[in-house]
Write an enzyme that holds these catalytic residues in place. Structure first.
Site, short mmCIF file in Angstrom:
data_model
loop_
_atom_site.label_atom_id
_atom_site.label_comp_id
_atom_site.label_asym_id
_atom_site.label_seq_id
_atom_site.Cartn_x
_atom_site.Cartn_y
_atom_site.Cartn_z
N THR A 279 0.85 -1.19 0.00
CA THR A 279 0.00 0.00 0.00
C THR A 279 0.88 1.24 0.00
O THR A 279 1.79 1.36 0.82
CB THR A 279 -0.92 -0.01 1.22
OG1 THR A 279 -1.83 -1.10 1.11
CG2 THR A 279 -1.70 1.29 1.33
N HIS B 66 -6.37 -11.03 -1.49
CA HIS B 66 -5.69 -10.72 -0.23
C HIS B 66 -6.44 -11.36 0.93
O HIS B 66 -7.39 -10.79 1.47
CB HIS B 66 -5.60 -9.21 -0.05
CG HIS B 66 -4.56 -8.77 0.95
ND1 HIS B 66 -3.91 -9.65 1.79
CD2 HIS B 66 -4.06 -7.55 1.25
CE1 HIS B 66 -3.06 -8.99 2.55
NE2 HIS B 66 -3.13 -7.70 2.24
N ASN C 111 -3.27 -10.62 6.67
CA ASN C 111 -3.06 -9.34 7.36
C ASN C 111 -4.30 -8.73 8.00
O ASN C 111 -4.38 -7.52 8.18
CB ASN C 111 -2.42 -8.32 6.41
CG ASN C 111 -1.04 -8.74 5.96
OD1 ASN C 111 -0.53 -9.77 6.39
ND2 ASN C 111 -0.44 -7.98 5.07
N TYR D 299 -7.46 -8.49 6.91
CA TYR D 299 -8.50 -7.87 6.09
C TYR D 299 -9.69 -8.83 5.93
O TYR D 299 -9.73 -9.90 6.53
CB TYR D 299 -7.91 -7.41 4.76
CG TYR D 299 -6.82 -6.39 4.97
CD1 TYR D 299 -7.09 -5.19 5.62
CD2 TYR D 299 -5.51 -6.65 4.59
CE1 TYR D 299 -6.09 -4.26 5.87
CE2 TYR D 299 -4.50 -5.72 4.83
CZ TYR D 299 -4.80 -4.53 5.47
OH TYR D 299 -3.80 -3.61 5.72
N ASN E 222 -3.38 -6.25 12.44
CA ASN E 222 -4.72 -5.65 12.37
C ASN E 222 -5.70 -6.32 13.34
O ASN E 222 -6.84 -6.64 12.99
CB ASN E 222 -5.26 -5.69 10.94
CG ASN E 222 -4.76 -4.53 10.10
OD1 ASN E 222 -4.56 -3.42 10.60
ND2 ASN E 222 -4.55 -4.77 8.81
#
Length: 359
Positions: free
Chosen positions: A25, A174, A177, A179, A234
C-alpha cells in the site's frame, strides 16, 4: 546469485526471474484512481518477474484506507490499463491484488453514503489514518447479512473481470493481514451462525467460493491468493495452533483441487516449518514466500524446497532497480519510512537508481 535471477516456469506459470515485487500500500491514488506517477512507479520496478500491485478495492466498501485505488468502476478500469501496458512493455507480468479491508477502515476513507462492513460487528482495535482528521479509531463495522456475503463474493468476481479487462495477467486475493477474507477464517472475529461461520469448513467457505467463481470467470491460471498463517496484524487475535494448521491444510487442499496459479505466504514470526511443509505437500502450484527477505536469504530459501519464488517488499520500494543491483552485487538504498503513505512523488518515484548512485 544463482537461482534468483534465472527464469522460472512451472505448470504454465512463467516468469523472467524468481523475483516478485510484493504488494505494498502506497496511498498515492488520489480519488481512488490510478494516475501517472503510479504508472511510473510500477514501470521503474519492472525488473521483477512478477509485480503484484498494491491492495486494490473490489467494491466501494473495501476502500478502508486513504487514497488507495479501486477496480470497481469503468473509470478505474480504464486508468489501470496504463499500468499493465507499461509493465508488459518491460517484459514483466503483473497481477492485481484485490483487497477488501472489511473492518480495518474508517468511514472518512469511504465514498459518501458507504458504510464499513465486517464479517461480524466487532470493531477492530487500533487506529486508521484519515486525511480529514488524522488518526482516528476504526469505525464500527456493520455485520454482513448472508445475502451481503454473496454480494461481496460477486464483487470480487466482477473486480477480477475488470482487472483482466484492464490488461492484467491475473489477480491475487488478499486473504492475509487481518482484512476481510482473513476475518472470515479467525473464530475470534467471525462469530457468525450461518453457513459462513462456525466450523473450519464454514469459515473457509466465502474465500473458496470467491476462488472458484473467479477461476471460472477469468481462468484458474490467472488466480493467486495471499495468506499469513499465525499472523496477528490488524487486531487478529491468535487462536488454537492446531486449528490454524487444520484451517490452512484444508484451504491448501481445496485450492490445489481448483488448480490456481499460486499461494503467496506472508511469513509471520510464529509460523512453523511443519505448517509450511504441509502446505507445500498439498499444493502442486507455485508457492511464493515473502517477508523480510534480502537477496542472500532469498537464494538460501529457494534452495530449501518450499519456496518456488521469493517476493520482496521494502527492497523493491527503495530500489526500483533491485534486479540490477543484485546482478552487480551493489548496495541497496534504505527506505524512507516517513514517506511510505504520503501523497506525491517524494519517497515514491525518486529513489536513486544504480547509475545515479554512481555519479
Amino acid at each position: 546469485m544463482n537461482k534468483l535471477l534465472t527464469e522460472y516456469q512451472k505448470d504454465g506459470f512463467k516468469l523472467k526471474n524468481h523475483l516478485v515485487m510484493a504488494p505494498m500500500t502506497r496511498s498515492r491514488a488520489i480519488g481512488n484512481l490510478p494516475n501517472d506517477i503510479m504508472v511510473q512507479y510500477y514501470t521503474q520496478r519492472a525488473g521483477a518477474g512478477l509485480i503484484v500491485t498494491e491492495g486494490t478495492a473490489p467494491t466501494p466498501e473495501g476502500l478502508g484506507y486513504a487514497r488507495i485505488p479501486g477496480i470497481f468502476s469503468d473509470e478505474q478500469t480504464e486508468a489501470w490499463k496504463k499500468v499493465s501496458a507499461a509493465v508488459h512493455q518491460a517484459g514483466s507480468k503483473i497481477f492485481m491484488q484485490l483487497m477488501h479491508t472489511g473492518r480495518i477502515a474508517h468511514v472518512h476513507n469511504l465514498p459518501p453514503g458507504i458504510r464499513v462492513i465486517g464479517v461480524s460487528d466487532i470493531t477492530a482495535g487500533g487506529q486508521m489514518w484519515t486525511d480529514q482528521e488524522g488518526l482516528l479509531p476504526h469505525s464500527e463495522p456493520e455485520a454482513l447479512t448472508t445475502s451481503g456475503v454473496v454480494d461481496v463474493i460477486d464483487g470480487f468476481v466482477k473486480a477480477a473481470q475488470n482487472a483482466v479487462k484492464a490488461g492484467f495477467d491475473g489477480i491475487e486475493l488478499h486473504n492475509a493481514n487481518g482484512y476481510l477474507l482473513e476475518q472470515f477464517l479467525n473464530p475470534n472475529v467471525n462469530t457468525r451462525t450461518d453457513q459462513y461461520g462456525g466450523s473450519i469448513e464454514n469459515r473457509s467457505r466465502a474465500v473458496l467460493e470467491i476462488v472458484e467463481k473467479t477461476a471460472n470467470a477469468i481462468g484458474k491460471e490467472k488466480v493467486g491468493i495471499r495468506f499469513s498463517p499465525f499472523g496477528t496484524y490488524n487486531d487478529m487475535a491468535a487462536y488454537d495452533r492446531d486449528e490454524v494448521k487444520a484451517t490452512y491444510k484444508y484451504l491448501t487442499e481445496k485450492l490445489d483441487e481448483i488448480g490456481i496459479a499460486y499461494i503467496h505466504l506472508s511469513l509471520s514470526p510464529d509460523v512453523d516449518d511443519a505448517t509450511l511443509q504441509t502446505m507445500r505437500q498439498h499444493f502442486a502450484g507455485t508457492i511464493i514466500l515473502c517477508n523480510g527477505f534480502m537477496p542472500e536469504t532469498a537464494e538460501k530459501a529457494l534452495g530449501e524446497g518450499i519456496a518456488d519464488v521469493i517476493a520482496f517488499g521494502q527492497p523493491f520500494l527503495a530500489n526500483p532497480d533491485l534486479v540490477t543491483r543484485i546482478e552487480a552485487g551493489a548496495p541497496l538504498n534504505t527506505p524512507d519510512y516517513d514517506t511510505f503513505y504520503t501523497p506525491g512523488e517524494t519517497g515514491y518515484i525518486d529513489y536513486p537508481t544504480l547509475i545515479l548512485a554512481d555519479q
